[in-house]
Design a protein around this motif. Structure first.
Motif, PDB file in Angstrom:
ATOM      1  N   GLU A  70      33.621  10.097  58.695  1.00 22.59           N
ATOM      2  CA  GLU A  70      34.362   9.404  57.622  1.00 22.59           C
ATOM      3  C   GLU A  70      34.517  10.304  56.406  1.00 22.59           C
ATOM      4  O   GLU A  70      35.587  10.357  55.785  1.00 22.59           O
ATOM      5  CB  GLU A  70      33.625   8.124  57.254  1.00 22.59           C
ATOM      6  CG  GLU A  70      34.352   7.280  56.212  1.00 22.59           C
ATOM      7  CD  GLU A  70      33.595   6.009  55.877  1.00 22.59           C
ATOM      8  OE1 GLU A  70      34.081   5.269  54.996  1.00 22.59           O
ATOM      9  OE2 GLU A  70      32.531   5.776  56.469  1.00 22.59           O
ATOM     10  N   GLU A  71      33.451  11.045  56.052  1.00 18.94           N
ATOM     11  CA  GLU A  71      33.544  11.962  54.928  1.00 18.94           C
ATOM     12  C   GLU A  71      34.548  13.083  55.217  1.00 18.94           C
ATOM     13  O   GLU A  71      35.289  13.516  54.326  1.00 18.94           O
ATOM     14  CB  GLU A  71      32.166  12.561  54.633  1.00 18.94           C
ATOM     15  CG  GLU A  71      31.174  11.555  54.063  1.00 18.94           C
ATOM     16  CD  GLU A  71      29.797  12.163  53.861  1.00 18.94           C
ATOM     17  OE1 GLU A  71      29.602  13.318  54.295  1.00 18.94           O
ATOM     18  OE2 GLU A  71      28.927  11.480  53.290  1.00 18.94           O
ATOM     19  N   THR A  74      37.962  11.727  54.649  1.00 22.15           N
ATOM     20  CA  THR A  74      38.237  11.602  53.210  1.00 22.15           C
ATOM     21  C   THR A  74      38.551  12.955  52.591  1.00 22.15           C
ATOM     22  O   THR A  74      39.486  13.100  51.791  1.00 22.15           O
ATOM     23  CB  THR A  74      37.025  10.974  52.505  1.00 22.15           C
ATOM     24  OG1 THR A  74      36.730   9.706  53.116  1.00 22.15           O
ATOM     25  CG2 THR A  74      37.311  10.757  51.030  1.00 22.15           C
TER      26      THR A  74
END
Length: 237
Positions: A70-71, A74
């Motif tokens: 997820e990071e 992003t």
């Protein structure tokens, strides 16, 4: 017949879906055709429990992987937004993609020049050059070439060729100067000829006639004196 074929196809898809459903009581009864399909290694790794890890540790690692992924997503979005903003700034400054390419190439070349590999390679090449130029073979070859050059420049064939070229240049210069003098003499003879003088006299006569006629016309167009009476405008017809 089409409706029957559609119903048969739907029944086949339903049976296949039931066979691959993990919650189905028939989950272990796969068809023979699907047994030959290769299983993805990543999927097998997710389903199989790693050796030496407890269920809690495995679950924690999977949660950490999801968080890191997820990071990463992003950061990719942020990087794309930054690249768009940088492109807009460059367009406002009038910088084209070609300018950016030149700048990147210059920076890359500078990075290469200051890199340790480039510096070591340059030093090695300098050492090899010194070794080659100071070697006996190189010195002997240089001396041999100098001897050949000296023998060649002192040979009779070289001297004769040089003299021939020098004489050819002198003859060419003399021929050109002779041509110039001949042309000048021909022009002088033509100017002194009777035909040219007759033509010159005719041109002078025509010029004097043109100048005389122009002076006469100028005198005729002068203003009348005080004693002369101007012509009457309302003279009877």
């Amino acid at each position: 017949m089409l409706a029957a074929a559609e119903r048969g196809r739907g029944a086949a898809m339903e049976s296949a879906g039931q066979d691959i459903n993990l919650n189905s009581p028939n989950k272990g009864l796969l068809s023979d055709a699907m047994m030959d399909v290769p299983v993805d290694g990543a999927a097998a790794a997710r389903t199989a429990a790693p050796e030496g890890l407890s269920a809690a540790e495995e679950e924690e690692l999977r949660a950490e992987i999801a968080k890191v992924e997820e990071e990463i997503g992003t950061l990719r979005q942020v990087l794309a937004a930054k690249e768009r903003h940088c492109g807009e700034l460059k367009r406002k400054l009038g910088l084209t993609p070609l300018d950016g390419l030149k700048q990147n190439l210059s920076k890359s070349w500078h990075d290469v020049q200051v890199s340790n590999a480039y510096v070591r390679t340059s030093e090695k090449l300098g050492e090899w050059n010194d070794k080659v130029t100071q070697s006996d073979l190189y010195l002997s070859a240089s001396s041999t070439l100098e001897d050949w050059n000296e023998k060649l420049t002192q040979s009779e064939a070289y001297k004769k060729t040089q003299e021939t070229l020098s004489q050819a240049g002198q003859k060419t210069s003399a021929a050109l100067s002779n041509v110039g003098s001949v042309i000048s003499r021909k022009l002088g003879d033509m100017r002194n000829s009777a035909t040219f003088k007759s033509f010159e006299d005719r041109v002078g006569t025509i010029k004097s006639r043109v100048v005389g006629s122009r002076e006469n016309s100028t005198d005729g167009l002068q203003s009348p004196s005080a004693g002369d009476k101007p012509p009457q405008d309302n003279a009877p017809f």
